[in-house]
Design a protein around this motif. Structure first.
Motif, PDB file in Angstrom:
ATOM      1  N   PRO A  22       0.749  -1.285  -0.036  1.00 48.18           N
ATOM      2  CA  PRO A  22       0.020  -0.015  -0.001  1.00 48.18           C
ATOM      3  C   PRO A  22       0.908   1.157  -0.081  1.00 48.18           C
ATOM      4  O   PRO A  22       1.953   1.225   0.791  1.00 48.18           O
ATOM      5  CB  PRO A  22      -0.713  -0.012   1.260  1.00 48.18           C
ATOM      6  N   GLN A  23       0.395   2.293  -0.787  1.00 45.95           N
ATOM      7  CA  GLN A  23       1.164   3.285  -0.887  1.00 45.95           C
ATOM      8  C   GLN A  23       1.177   4.319   0.559  1.00 45.95           C
ATOM      9  O   GLN A  23       0.047   4.527   0.965  1.00 45.95           O
ATOM     10  CB  GLN A  23       0.486   4.307  -2.243  1.00 45.95           C
ATOM     11  N   GLN A  24       1.995   4.698   1.027  1.00 43.24           N
ATOM     12  CA  GLN A  24       2.222   5.611   2.053  1.00 43.24           C
ATOM     13  C   GLN A  24       1.648   6.873   1.964  1.00 43.24           C
ATOM     14  O   GLN A  24       0.977   7.346   2.680  1.00 43.24           O
ATOM     15  CB  GLN A  24       3.765   5.987   2.409  1.00 43.24           C
ATOM     16  N   ASN A  25       1.304   7.326   0.567  1.00 51.86           N
ATOM     17  CA  ASN A  25       0.875   8.834   0.566  1.00 51.86           C
ATOM     18  C   ASN A  25      -0.449   8.622  -0.020  1.00 51.86           C
ATOM     19  O   ASN A  25      -0.986   9.750  -0.643  1.00 51.86           O
ATOM     20  CB  ASN A  25       1.591   9.512  -0.239  1.00 51.86           C
ATOM     21  N   LEU A  26      -1.263   7.404  -0.138  1.00 55.91           N
ATOM     22  CA  LEU A  26      -2.481   7.324  -0.502  1.00 55.91           C
ATOM     23  C   LEU A  26      -3.583   8.346   0.194  1.00 55.91           C
ATOM     24  O   LEU A  26      -4.501   8.921  -0.527  1.00 55.91           O
ATOM     25  CB  LEU A  26      -3.178   5.819  -0.386  1.00 55.91           C
ATOM     26  N   PHE A  27      -3.635   8.508   1.384  1.00 58.01           N
ATOM     27  CA  PHE A  27      -4.470   9.290   1.916  1.00 58.01           C
ATOM     28  C   PHE A  27      -3.807  10.641   2.102  1.00 58.01           C
ATOM     29  O   PHE A  27      -3.961  11.201   3.306  1.00 58.01           O
ATOM     30  CB  PHE A  27      -4.975   8.701   3.169  1.00 58.01           C
ATOM     31  N   THR A  28      -3.497  11.402   1.001  1.00 57.74           N
ATOM     32  CA  THR A  28      -3.248  12.683   1.135  1.00 57.74           C
ATOM     33  C   THR A  28      -4.309  13.742   0.363  1.00 57.74           C
ATOM     34  O   THR A  28      -5.112  12.868  -0.686  1.00 57.74           O
ATOM     35  CB  THR A  28      -1.816  12.925   0.589  1.00 57.74           C
ATOM     36  N   GLY A  29      -4.430  14.970   0.675  1.00 60.17           N
ATOM     37  CA  GLY A  29      -5.383  15.740  -0.304  1.00 60.17           C
ATOM     38  C   GLY A  29      -6.815  15.401   0.602  1.00 60.17           C
ATOM     39  O   GLY A  29      -7.031  15.066   1.651  1.00 60.17           O
ATOM     40  N   GLY A  30      -7.760  15.023  -0.517  1.00 59.51           N
ATOM     41  CA  GLY A  30      -9.263  14.900  -0.097  1.00 59.51           C
ATOM     42  C   GLY A  30      -9.654  13.646   0.016  1.00 59.51           C
ATOM     43  O   GLY A  30     -10.752  13.373   0.602  1.00 59.51           O
ATOM     44  N   LEU A  31      -8.650  12.560  -0.105  1.00 60.87           N
ATOM     45  CA  LEU A  31      -9.121  11.165  -0.310  1.00 60.87           C
ATOM     46  C   LEU A  31      -8.761  10.768   1.172  1.00 60.87           C
ATOM     47  O   LEU A  31      -7.690  10.670   1.703  1.00 60.87           O
ATOM     48  CB  LEU A  31      -8.329  10.156  -1.325  1.00 60.87           C
ATOM     49  N   LYS A  32      -9.825   9.988   1.895  1.00 63.12           N
ATOM     50  CA  LYS A  32      -9.819   9.499   2.869  1.00 63.12           C
ATOM     51  C   LYS A  32     -10.615   8.128   3.140  1.00 63.12           C
ATOM     52  O   LYS A  32     -11.513   7.798   2.283  1.00 63.12           O
ATOM     53  CB  LYS A  32     -10.391  10.515   4.175  1.00 63.12           C
ATOM     54  N   PRO A  33     -10.089   7.487   4.021  1.00 66.21           N
ATOM     55  CA  PRO A  33     -10.937   6.105   4.181  1.00 66.21           C
ATOM     56  C   PRO A  33     -12.161   6.242   4.533  1.00 66.21           C
ATOM     57  O   PRO A  33     -13.355   5.417   3.985  1.00 66.21           O
ATOM     58  CB  PRO A  33     -10.417   5.418   5.499  1.00 66.21           C
ATOM     59  N   SER A  34     -12.963   7.417   4.980  1.00 67.15           N
ATOM     60  CA  SER A  34     -14.174   7.595   5.190  1.00 67.15           C
ATOM     61  C   SER A  34     -15.029   7.937   3.881  1.00 67.15           C
ATOM     62  O   SER A  34     -16.372   7.966   3.905  1.00 67.15           O
ATOM     63  CB  SER A  34     -14.226   8.779   6.000  1.00 67.15           C
ATOM     64  N   ASN A  35     -14.320   8.296   2.800  1.00 64.38           N
ATOM     65  CA  ASN A  35     -14.894   8.595   1.476  1.00 64.38           C
ATOM     66  C   ASN A  35     -14.488   7.885   0.340  1.00 64.38           C
ATOM     67  O   ASN A  35     -14.684   8.116  -0.799  1.00 64.38           O
ATOM     68  CB  ASN A  35     -14.999  10.176   1.222  1.00 64.38           C
ATOM     69  N   ALA A  36     -13.672   7.111   0.711  1.00 68.39           N
ATOM     70  CA  ALA A  36     -13.053   6.034  -0.193  1.00 68.39           C
ATOM     71  C   ALA A  36     -13.984   5.164  -1.054  1.00 68.39           C
ATOM     72  O   ALA A  36     -13.642   5.032  -2.332  1.00 68.39           O
ATOM     73  CB  ALA A  36     -11.822   5.217   0.135  1.00 68.39           C
ATOM     74  N   SER A  37     -14.922   4.933  -0.495  1.00 67.16           N
ATOM     75  CA  SER A  37     -16.037   3.925  -1.316  1.00 67.16           C
ATOM     76  C   SER A  37     -16.566   5.008  -2.387  1.00 67.16           C
ATOM     77  O   SER A  37     -16.988   4.451  -3.306  1.00 67.16           O
ATOM     78  CB  SER A  37     -17.139   3.428  -0.333  1.00 67.16           C
ATOM     79  N   THR A  38     -16.908   6.077  -1.963  1.00 64.68           N
ATOM     80  CA  THR A  38     -17.233   6.924  -2.992  1.00 64.68           C
ATOM     81  C   THR A  38     -16.553   7.111  -4.100  1.00 64.68           C
ATOM     82  O   THR A  38     -16.741   6.990  -5.449  1.00 64.68           O
ATOM     83  CB  THR A  38     -17.667   8.415  -2.269  1.00 64.68           C
ATOM     84  N   PHE A  39     -15.223   7.259  -3.871  1.00 59.72           N
ATOM     85  CA  PHE A  39     -14.065   7.351  -4.901  1.00 59.72           C
ATOM     86  C   PHE A  39     -14.057   6.186  -5.853  1.00 59.72           C
ATOM     87  O   PHE A  39     -14.048   6.116  -6.902  1.00 59.72           O
ATOM     88  CB  PHE A  39     -12.908   7.415  -4.417  1.00 59.72           C
ATOM     89  N   ILE A  40     -14.027   4.859  -5.178  1.00 57.01           N
ATOM     90  CA  ILE A  40     -14.256   3.606  -6.053  1.00 57.01           C
ATOM     91  C   ILE A  40     -15.253   3.489  -6.698  1.00 57.01           C
ATOM     92  O   ILE A  40     -15.354   3.279  -7.918  1.00 57.01           O
ATOM     93  CB  ILE A  40     -14.218   2.566  -4.880  1.00 57.01           C
ATOM     94  N   PHE A  41     -16.357   3.935  -6.525  1.00 55.96           N
ATOM     95  CA  PHE A  41     -17.805   3.900  -7.113  1.00 55.96           C
ATOM     96  C   PHE A  41     -17.678   4.960  -8.112  1.00 55.96           C
ATOM     97  O   PHE A  41     -17.995   4.418  -9.220  1.00 55.96           O
ATOM     98  CB  PHE A  41     -19.115   4.242  -6.302  1.00 55.96           C
ATOM     99  N   MET A  42     -16.906   6.145  -8.075  1.00 56.07           N
ATOM    100  CA  MET A  42     -16.665   6.931  -9.118  1.00 56.07           C
ATOM    101  C   MET A  42     -16.019   6.476 -10.237  1.00 56.07           C
ATOM    102  O   MET A  42     -16.341   6.806 -11.556  1.00 56.07           O
ATOM    103  CB  MET A  42     -16.207   8.159  -8.602  1.00 56.07           C
ATOM    104  N   VAL A  43     -14.857   5.770  -9.802  1.00 56.16           N
ATOM    105  CA  VAL A  43     -13.981   5.307 -10.929  1.00 56.16           C
ATOM    106  C   VAL A  43     -14.457   3.924 -11.576  1.00 56.16           C
ATOM    107  O   VAL A  43     -14.706   3.926 -12.857  1.00 56.16           O
ATOM    108  CB  VAL A  43     -12.613   4.505 -10.186  1.00 56.16           C
ATOM    109  N   LYS A  44     -15.301   3.060 -11.134  1.00 52.82           N
ATOM    110  CA  LYS A  44     -16.146   2.014 -11.487  1.00 52.82           C
ATOM    111  C   LYS A  44     -17.033   2.671 -12.478  1.00 52.82           C
ATOM    112  O   LYS A  44     -17.386   1.968 -13.655  1.00 52.82           O
ATOM    113  CB  LYS A  44     -16.577   1.327 -10.518  1.00 52.82           C
ATOM    114  N   GLN A  45     -18.026   3.514 -11.955  1.00 51.31           N
ATOM    115  CA  GLN A  45     -18.898   3.982 -13.055  1.00 51.31           C
ATOM    116  C   GLN A  45     -18.170   4.743 -14.279  1.00 51.31           C
ATOM    117  O   GLN A  45     -18.879   4.591 -15.573  1.00 51.31           O
ATOM    118  CB  GLN A  45     -19.738   5.264 -12.137  1.00 51.31           C
TER     119      GLN A  45
END
Length: 328
Positions: free
Chosen positions: A231-254
């Motif tokens: 796992p990337q150390q800098n994954l959760f930088t900026g606006g991406l967080k574990p709390s909104n990651a599922s929304t990001f995943i769905f956005m990419v899938k769509q």
């Protein structure tokens, strides 16, 4: 399941020792899943690893437990299935289902901050049945910091099919193989190919004794690939967080429901009226297609949308949940 031949054991041992072999000091801990008859397990033990073997098939447990009893704590055998960890079913878990909390307590591994060093290495051969679904489940857990990833950046060393490795490492523009899984894996993991081994180096326990090589269509699939996913150390930088990651995943899938569609059309479908301004700020061409965006572009786009008052996130989230095509 696939079972490695003895000749492969030395290669695997060398790959997993990697940059820092056991040497002096405490023995490194390795969680091995689906060890089967223990061919690779014995090689890892000989290399000085402390191994916790998670075996779901009771047919293999007796020999593994016999090996465990002959060693002085270097091997611990647990009846469990790595891919049935933390099931959603309520109530007490029955083996081979297993709880990550109890497993990590047994391992003696404590949770560490995300940016800390890797707390645990995992090794195993991913079953070919539902292989893609298993990879997706690991990705969801990693982005949401759930299950094994509650304890930090757990490193995976997995034998996966060559066709899935090809998808994980595909480049933008390859509309047939550059997929949502590609984007999320490349953003979330450092992906290293440690070794490629022909299918013929593996036996199976099929009743007919045959070698179950999955069909791959247009993708190469002549090998099993030993891949390290850190796992990337800098994954959760900026606006991406574990709390909104599922929304990001769905956005990419769509976005990959129609990979050749234009990004501007997709933004309009998400009720974003100022798409031209947004794309100019992100330095993304207006005519860019979804399959031409780099993984980092998707993250930057998501973070920008999070900061936009015009982005109807609730609408987007409900729309995706209602579409079974985007779900696993």
């Amino acid at each position: 399941r696939f079972i490695a031949c003895p000749q492969l054991a030395r290669t695997v041992r060398r790959c997993l020792q990697g940059r820092a072999g056991p040497g002096p000091g405490p023995q490194p801990l390795l969680l091995e899943f689906a060890p089967g008859p223990g061919i690779l397990t014995q090689s890892l033990l000989d290399a000085g690893f402390r191994v916790v073997a998670l075996e779901s098939n009771s047919d293999f447990l007796t020999d593994l437990q016999s090996l465990e009893s002959s060693l002085d704590g270097q091997l611990k055998v647990i009846h469990g299935d790595f891919f049935r960890m933390d099931p959603m079913a309520k109530g007490a878990l029955k083996p081979p289902a297993v709880s990550s909390d109890k497993l990590f307590e047994t391992l003696g591994v404590a949770a560490v901050p995300w940016r800390a060093d890797v707390p645990l290495k995992v090794f195993g051969i991913v079953p070919q049945q539902l292989e893609r679904n298993r990879l997706w489940r690991l990705l969801f857990a990693m982005y949401e910091c759930s299950s094994i990833y509650r304890y930090g950046r757990v490193e995976l060393n997995l034998f996966i099919s060559e066709k899935e490795y090809t998808v994980l490492t595909a480049k933008p523009g390859k509309s047939k193989i550059y997929q949502a899984l590609t984007v999320l894996a490349q953003l979330g993991y450092e992906i290293e190919l440690l070794h490629k081994e022909p299918w013929s180096s593996f036996a199976t326990n099929l009743k007919n004794g045959g070698l179950a090589i999955p069909k791959a269509g247009r993708l190469p699939n002549d090998h099993f690939c030993l891949v390290r996913l850190t796992p990337q150390q800098n994954l959760f930088t900026g606006g991406l967080k574990p709390s909104n990651a599922s929304t990001f995943i769905f956005m990419v899938k769509q976005s990959f429901a129609k990979p050749k569609s234009k990004l501007t059309d997709r933004l309009n479908s998400w009720s974003l009226d100022n798409s031209d301004t947004l794309l100019k700020a992100l330095e993304i061409p207006k005519n860019a297609s979804m399959c031409n965006l780099y993984p980092e572009d998707y993250k930057r786009l998501f973070e920008a949308l999070q900061n936009s008052d015009l982005f109807a996130e609730a609408f987007f989230h409900d729309e995706v949940l209602a579409s079974p095509r985007t779900m696993n």
